[in-house]
Write a protein that holds these residues in place. Structure first.
Motif, short mmCIF file in Angstrom:
data_model
loop_
_atom_site.label_atom_id
_atom_site.label_comp_id
_atom_site.label_asym_id
_atom_site.label_seq_id
_atom_site.Cartn_x
_atom_site.Cartn_y
_atom_site.Cartn_z
N GLY A 101 4.19 114.68 -39.22
CA GLY A 101 4.09 113.28 -39.65
C GLY A 101 4.25 112.31 -38.50
O GLY A 101 3.51 111.32 -38.39
N ILE A 102 5.21 112.60 -37.62
CA ILE A 102 5.39 111.74 -36.45
C ILE A 102 4.17 111.84 -35.55
O ILE A 102 3.69 110.84 -35.01
CB ILE A 102 6.69 112.08 -35.70
CG1 ILE A 102 7.91 111.78 -36.58
CG2 ILE A 102 6.78 111.32 -34.38
CD1 ILE A 102 9.24 112.23 -36.00
N TYR A 103 3.63 113.06 -35.41
CA TYR A 103 2.41 113.23 -34.63
C TYR A 103 1.29 112.38 -35.23
O TYR A 103 0.58 111.68 -34.52
CB TYR A 103 2.00 114.71 -34.57
CG TYR A 103 0.69 114.92 -33.85
CD1 TYR A 103 0.61 114.74 -32.47
CD2 TYR A 103 -0.46 115.26 -34.54
CE1 TYR A 103 -0.60 114.90 -31.81
CE2 TYR A 103 -1.66 115.42 -33.89
CZ TYR A 103 -1.72 115.24 -32.52
OH TYR A 103 -2.92 115.39 -31.86
N GLU A 104 1.15 112.43 -36.55
CA GLU A 104 0.14 111.61 -37.22
C GLU A 104 0.37 110.13 -36.94
O GLU A 104 -0.58 109.37 -36.73
CB GLU A 104 0.17 111.90 -38.72
CG GLU A 104 -0.90 111.20 -39.50
CD GLU A 104 -0.82 111.47 -41.00
OE1 GLU A 104 -1.63 110.86 -41.71
OE2 GLU A 104 0.03 112.25 -41.46
N ALA A 105 1.64 109.73 -36.93
CA ALA A 105 1.97 108.32 -36.66
C ALA A 105 1.51 107.90 -35.27
O ALA A 105 1.10 106.75 -35.08
CB ALA A 105 3.48 108.10 -36.81
N THR A 106 1.55 108.81 -34.30
CA THR A 106 1.12 108.46 -32.94
C THR A 106 -0.36 108.10 -32.90
O THR A 106 -0.80 107.40 -31.99
CB THR A 106 1.39 109.59 -31.92
OG1 THR A 106 0.53 110.71 -32.20
CG2 THR A 106 2.84 110.03 -31.91
N LEU A 107 -1.09 108.58 -33.88
CA LEU A 107 -2.54 108.34 -33.94
C LEU A 107 -2.91 107.18 -34.84
O LEU A 107 -4.08 106.79 -34.90
CB LEU A 107 -3.25 109.60 -34.45
CG LEU A 107 -2.95 110.89 -33.70
CD1 LEU A 107 -3.49 112.08 -34.46
CD2 LEU A 107 -3.48 110.83 -32.29
N MET A 108 -1.91 106.63 -35.55
CA MET A 108 -2.20 105.64 -36.60
C MET A 108 -1.61 104.26 -36.33
O MET A 108 -1.29 103.54 -37.26
CB MET A 108 -1.65 106.13 -37.94
CG MET A 108 -2.38 107.31 -38.50
SD MET A 108 -1.75 107.75 -40.13
CE MET A 108 -2.05 106.25 -41.06
N ALA A 109 -1.43 103.89 -35.10
CA ALA A 109 -0.92 102.55 -34.83
C ALA A 109 -1.86 101.55 -35.49
O ALA A 109 -3.08 101.66 -35.36
CB ALA A 109 -0.83 102.30 -33.33
N PRO A 110 -1.30 100.56 -36.23
CA PRO A 110 -2.17 99.59 -36.91
C PRO A 110 -3.13 98.88 -35.96
O PRO A 110 -4.24 98.58 -36.32
CB PRO A 110 -1.18 98.59 -37.53
CG PRO A 110 0.11 99.31 -37.59
CD PRO A 110 0.10 100.31 -36.47
#
Length: 188
Positions: free
Chosen positions: A101-110
């Motif tokens: 999930g944190i990895y996914e967050a690194t790719l999903m910056a608004p």
């Protein structure tokens, strides 16, 4: 846009809790309401730290990129050239495995163009460029190589997370073989 809050123990704990939500349930479940519930606080309290959901996602993206950077930097200590690239690659994949999930967050910056997000990402790029300097890559060639390596690692992580590797072969062996092929390509 409100300024970034001062980073303190409370702020870090909030981001860690958001990271746990992301790892356990996926980024789609990271909301102010779910985070407040996890922290046992009222959702409006989070507005003292974040500019809404977009602000939370931005800060979680930066938190994740910084976390990834620390793992990558640690992996490259005491190794050089091919072994440094392989160590960095293993660390990247292991990060994605342990913290999906944190990895996914690194790719999903608004807003990936946001300066804070850019600065966090530049640390990862600069680390990779420094490691690749052993291959005499400079300027645009170094950036192309970083992009290539990132594409390999992200693709590998993405396929693994989506159970795209169903054969009875060791995934780490596949990773090392793929990275070694990349290394042959950048030295040729």
């Amino acid at each position: 846009m409100s300024p970034r809050p001062k980073v303190g123990l409370e702020f870090t704990k909030i981001l860690e809790a958001a990271g746990e939500l992301a790892d356990d349930y996926g980024m789609q479940e990271v909301s102010l309401a779910n985070l407040a519930k996890k922290l046992n606080i009222r959702p409006p309290s989070l507005y003292n730290h974040f500019d809404g959901l977009q602000g939370l996602r931005k800060e979680l993206a930066i938190f994740g990129i910084d976390f990834l950077y620390a793992e990558l930097a640690q992996s490259a200590i005491g190794v050089a050239r091919d072994e440094a690239v392989i160590a960095l690659s293993k660390a990247y994949i292991n990060f994605a495995r342990k913290h999906p999930g944190i990895y996914e967050a690194t790719l999903m910056a608004p807003d990936p163009e946001d300066m804070d997000v850019q600065l966090a990402g530049e640390k990862v790029v600069n680390l990779t460029v420094r490691i690749l300097q052993a291959f005499k890559l400079e300027g645009d060639k170094a950036i192309h190589a970083v992009r290539g390596l990132r594409s390999i690692l992200h693709g590998f992580s993405s396929l693994e997370q989506k159970h795209g590797f169903n054969m009875e072969l060791d995934l780490d062996e596949s990773l090392v073989m793929t990275v070694r092929a990349f290394l042959i390509g950048i030295t040729g």
